[in-house]
Design an enzyme around this catalytic site. Structure first.
Site, mmCIF file in Angstrom:
data_model
loop_
_atom_site.group_PDB
_atom_site.id
_atom_site.type_symbol
_atom_site.label_atom_id
_atom_site.label_comp_id
_atom_site.label_asym_id
_atom_site.label_seq_id
_atom_site.Cartn_x
_atom_site.Cartn_y
_atom_site.Cartn_z
ATOM 1 N N LYS A 52 0.825 -1.201 0.000
ATOM 2 C CA LYS A 52 0.000 0.000 0.000
ATOM 3 C C LYS A 52 0.865 1.260 0.000
ATOM 4 C CE LYS A 52 -4.072 2.135 1.823
ATOM 5 N NZ LYS A 52 -5.029 2.305 2.901
ATOM 6 N N SER B 203 -5.750 11.343 -0.616
ATOM 7 C CA SER B 203 -5.961 11.929 0.718
ATOM 8 C C SER B 203 -5.085 13.156 0.935
ATOM 9 C CB SER B 203 -5.674 10.884 1.795
ATOM 10 O OG SER B 203 -4.347 10.411 1.713
#
Length: 343
Positions: free
Chosen positions: A205, A274
């Site tokens: 990730k 984000s």
């Protein structure tokens, strides 16, 4: 089973509601209008198919009012978790486990290692060993967060996609505490696979976050553009290549290659990362856990990171100018200070 979600924002609130659905006694640490709404009307999660879940959960901004928990799930961003490390201690009993549901390189990363890296500390994500000392790495259960969600109004969370939270002990042990946590998460409708090599999951990730987040923040481009435009795709590829060399030197294995990872990001579509969302909303940027820590680890294992260094310098400076990255690097003199600068 008593579980406190420390940071009941979009992901933390979603996780807390699903854990309650699975039978856990859940309490939430929240703040502001979101906290007030949860106290008054409860917490609602809305799903893409038009259904929703609602629960009245105990919510507070005072950890001392809750007492020791069986599990504390930290659903704050890395820099926020560092800031409140000591405030979590009233929640910690002798056997309390702490689940780090965060992006980036975790502060406990080298706990459970043997040899030259045993219990090394990562200064960029835990300055002064604040979390290491206040929480203790032996409490930690690692967690990779795959869902996406957002708060649409106080007390209301929109679930965008994903229901998987990967779990793993830093020591790679198959403990009763991790099996019990996985079971209650799955009882609530989540996927919670136990992965003894949780660091592989963390890096997979992180591999995308370390390049897609800062590039999107610098360019204001959505994920599909960053991953398909030839120029930004090349920069992302180079950063991921540097990170892969670092990770492999400390024992990480990747189950996909760089091209497949980038193509997967492109398929997500016009998603604002984000970091871009935080920049637009004037919130502190999560730079150090995603980038600075990778640079620090590169120096540890003697891997040069020119692309990561360049993008890190740019996004740090952008953050300082915007007032959303308040830390400052150690002073370095890149030229002779006795020489006058020429325009």
């Amino acid at each position: 089973m008593k579980i406190c979600i420390y940071g009941a924002g979009a992901i933390g609130g979603y996780l807390g509601l699903m854990l309650a659905k699975g039978g856990a006694e859940v309490s939430l640490i929240a703040r502001g209008a979101h906290l007030a709404a949860i106290r008054e009307k409860g917490l609602t999660v809305q799903f893409k198919d038009g259904t929703e879940e609602h629960a009245m959960l105990h919510a507070t901004d005072d950890p001392t009012s809750l007492g020791p928990q069986d599990y504390v799930v930290i659903a704050l961003k890395a820099h926020q978790a560092w800031e409140v490390a000591e405030q979590m201690t009233p929640l910690l009993g002798p056997d309390t486990a702490v689940v780090t549901a965060q992006n980036g390189v975790p502060w406990w990363y080298f706990h459970g290692f043997e040899g030259q890296y045993k219990d090394l500390r990562i200064e960029s994500v835990d300055p002064g060993n604040r979390q290491w000392n206040a929480i203790g790495p032996e409490r930690v259960i690692g967690c990779t967060v795959y869902p996406a969600a957002e708060i649409t109004e106080p007390g209301v969370i929109k679930h965008i996609y994903g229901d998987k939270f990967g779990l793993g002990e830093p020591t790679r042990a198959d403990t009763d505490r991790i099996k019990a946590l996985s079971a209650v998460m799955e009882a609530g409708g989540l996927k919670a696979p136990i992965n003894p090599e949780i660091r592989n999951d963390i890096w997979l990730k992180l591999w995308g976050n370390l390049c897609f987040n800062p590039i999107s923040a610098l360019t204001h481009a959505t994920l599909d553009v960053v991953a398909t435009d030839p120029g930004t795709r090349a920069v992302a590829h180079a950063m991921m290549s540097e990170a892969e060399k670092i990770a492999r030197r400390i024992g990480v294995h990747f189950r996909v290659d760089i091209e497949r990872r980038i193509n997967g990001a492109a398929r997500v579509g016009a998603h604002r990362t984000s970091m871009l969302q935080d920049l637009e909303k004037g919130r502190q940027l999560e730079i150090d856990a995603l980038l600075t820590a990778v640079q620090e680890m590169g120096r540890l294992v003697d891997v040069n990171t020119p692309y990561i260094d360049t993008v890190l310098a740019l996004v740090q400076q952008m953050g300082r100018v915007a007032g959303v990255y308040p830390t400052f690097p150690e002073p370095h003199l890149w030229c002779d200070p006795t020489e006058a600068a020429a325009d």
